[in-house]
Design an enzyme around this catalytic site. Structure first.
Site, PDB file in Angstrom:
ATOM      1  CG  ASP A 196       8.626   3.662  -9.018  1.00  0.00           C
ATOM      2  OD1 ASP A 196       9.627   4.314  -9.558  1.00  0.00           O
ATOM      3  OD2 ASP A 196       8.583   2.572  -8.246  1.00  0.00           O
TER       4      ASP A 196
ATOM      5  CB  VAL B  93       6.315  -8.262  -3.621  1.00  0.00           C
ATOM      6  CG1 VAL B  93       5.765  -9.108  -4.585  1.00  0.00           C
ATOM      7  CG2 VAL B  93       6.250  -7.006  -3.970  1.00  0.00           C
TER       8      VAL B  93
ATOM      9  CD  GLU C  52      11.700  -3.583   1.693  1.00  0.00           C
ATOM     10  OE1 GLU C  52      11.451  -2.978   2.302  1.00  0.00           O
ATOM     11  OE2 GLU C  52      12.652  -4.563   1.579  1.00  0.00           O
ATOM     12  N   GLY C  53       9.073  -3.254  -2.340  1.00  0.00           N
ATOM     13  CA  GLY C  53       9.295  -1.880  -3.058  1.00  0.00           C
ATOM     14  C   GLY C  53       9.142  -0.880  -2.223  1.00  0.00           C
TER      15      GLY C  53
ATOM     16  CB  ALA D 163       3.625  -2.774  -1.289  1.00  0.00           C
TER      17      ALA D 163
END
Length: 557
Positions: A129, A21, A15-16, A19
């Site tokens: 990032d 994944v 998880e970002g 979003a």
């Protein structure tokens, strides 16, 4: 969720910030992919979705060994997604939990990341990032940079600041790894990524985070105004060059950092070369690492040859004296025993003489392996006993052409001792004894071989010491020469790392002090030159004077 477009979902793997994944399978080409799907709270905003897809498409044109490749971008059933390379490996954030990295490993990883960023920046893309969780290691030292999903075109950063100002905000990225300009909501460029990479490199080298504040506001202030704890407080043996690189990356002002990923990559490579192996440089004549061992070897070889020759000569003289002493003793013993037989037969007619006991004595004496020949004559010069019975009864002929050595003569076979046989003051014949020199020659040859073997060992040790000494000198000399060459080109964005405490270490420290003193001056000169170049002059140009009219008058009549 079982399928997104044509991709079959296997599992959710991460998880970002924007979003989720998933690990998925692409049935068209039978390969595993990673699917990044925009989170529900961001899907509602068409601007965010549009930027997400457009910027992912831009990142999709990147093809670099250290960047995870984007295969596909699309939207299906209200889901905006990115299909990218599925990298098998551990995240850098997980690996750093095991402790700090050795300097060499940190440099290798950072150099590849700098090269990947340089490539992305040349293509107009800023990541924004950079953090350990966005870096996967496919093997021990091969990183893959992930998550260009929030990357922005460098040229668009200033014009589209308001696009995500409310929900996502200009402060996009993981707060602890943000640059000061990100933390303060200012426009960012490629140098922002380099700051974030510096934070990651600091954490790899020290095993500690650079900025430790817990609240978002205090963290932003700390990033913008405070310096991290000194590296030497955590790592005493950190190379000076690596320390300088990290400190330069973490400069608060972008213009004080490395100005490009290429520049950073070159600095990291230079430091990596210094830690591992120096690059060869062209030179005139023999290299110092060859010349010094050759000089030491030649001097040692000369000294060993001279000393070996002297030792062999002295040994030969000593052994020869011992042989002459031994030969004289044997000859004296034979003479004293032969005197009795010679004297008893001297006054007798030939038919009454008895030489058998003397011949038996001689036969016994020649059993000594060192005796090559023994002849005993009577007072008339007739051989009465001999090691070769065929000589008995013949006239004795004294040998000639031999070299006199002490109380004997030297021949090709050995040493000859000739003594008269005396009894009661009268001479009754001669003894001719020839001693072999085989043992003498064998002893000398054995000593010669031992001395040669010793010389070879000493030569090997001297050459090894010479080579090691030359390496200890030539490596820092090459590094210093390369540093001076780079400084001559105006590149002072590095420092020489070393742990030497000798004169060469003093030279390197002097270079570092010189670079630290000159670099700010060069920066000021460059800023002044840039300012002069962009300054608009407000002074009006001076009018060009009109050409003076010349009249050719006619004379009045």
């Amino acid at each position: 969720m079982e399928r997104i477009g044509r991709y079959e979902i296997d599992a959710r793997i991460g998880e970002g910030a924007m979003a989720d994944v998933y690990r998925a399978h692409d049935p068209d080409i039978a390969r595993a992919v990673a699917i990044k799907v925009l989170k529900p709270e961001f899907r509602r905003d068409p601007d965010i979705v549009r930027r997400f897809l457009r910027e992912a498409q831009a990142a999709g044109m990147l093809s670099h060994a250290n960047i995870a490749t984007i295969f596909d971008v699309g939207e299906t059933g209200g889901l905006a997604y990115i299909a990218m390379e599925c990298v098998e490996g551990r995240g850098l954030d997980e690996l750093m939990k095991d402790g700090r990295f050795p300097a060499e490993r940190a440099l290798k990883i950072a150099r590849q990341l700098a090269d990947a960023l340089a490539y992305a920046h040349r293509n107009g893309i800023v990541h924004r990032d950079i953090k350990p969780s966005n870096i996967l290691l496919a093997d021990a030292n091969t990183p893959k940079l992930l998550d260009f999903g929030i990357a922005r075109f460098g040229q668009e950063a200033a014009t589209e600041r308001a696009a995500l100002a409310t929900q996502v905000g200009q402060v996009i990225g993981t707060p602890r790894y943000m640059s000061p300009e990100q933390a303060m909501g200012l426009p960012v460029d490629a140098r922002s990524d380099l700051f974030s990479l510096g934070v990651v490199l600091y954490e790899m080298v020290t095993g500690k985070t650079a900025f430790t504040a817990t609240g978002l506001a205090t963290l932003a202030i700390q990033i913008a105004q405070a310096d991290p704890a000194p590296i030497e407080r955590s790592v005493r043996d950190c190379p000076k060059g690596l320390k300088f690189i990290i400190e330069k990356l973490l400069a608060k002002k972008p213009e004080a950092r490395f100005q490009s990923g290429d520049e950073l990559r070159d600095a990291l490579q230079r430091e990596l070369d210094a830690i591992t192996a120096d690059e060869p440089v062209k030179r005139r004549g023999l290299a110092l690492k060859v010349k010094l061992p050759l000089i030491l070897g030649a001097a040692t070889a000369g000294a060993l040859a001279l000393s070996t020759s002297m030792v062999l000569d002295r040994q030969s003289e000593t052994l020869e004296r011992m042989t002459l002493t031994s030969g004289s003793s044997i000859t004296g013993f034979v003479t004293s025993n032969a005197a009795v037989y010679a004297a008893s037969n001297a006054g007798l007619p030939p038919e009454m003489q008895d030489w058998v006991p003397l011949q038996a004595f001689v036969a016994t004496a020649v059993r000594n392996e060192n005796v090559a020949r023994l002849v005993v004559t009577d007072d008339r010069g007739v051989i009465r006993a001999a090691s070769d019975p065929r000589l008995q009864g013949k006239r004795y002929v004294a040998p000639g052409g031999e070299t006199k050595v002490g109380n004997a003569t030297r021949t090709a076979q050995g040493y000859r001792f000739v003594r008269p046989i005396t009894y009661a003051g009268a001479e009754f014949g001669k003894v001719d004894l020839l001693l072999k020199r085989d043992e003498l020659d064998a002893a000398i040859a054995n000593t010669r071989m031992l001395l040669i073997a010793l010389a070879v060992v000493v030569m090997g040790i001297v050459l090894a010491i010479g080579l090691a000494s030359a390496q200890m000198i030539s490596r820092p000399v090459r590094r210093l020469r390369r540093a001076l060459d780079d400084a001559a080109k105006g590149d002072l964005a590095f420092r020489i790392s070393h742990r030497r405490r000798d004169e060469l270490g003093g030279l390197m420290d002097a270079f570092n002090r010189m670079a630290a003193a000159i670099e700010p001056r060069l920066d000021r000169e460059e800023d002044a030159a840039a300012l002069l170049h962009t300054r608009i002059s407000t002074a009006a140009p001076a009018p060009t004077p009109a050409p003076r009219a010349t009249t050719f008058g006619k004379r009045a009549a």
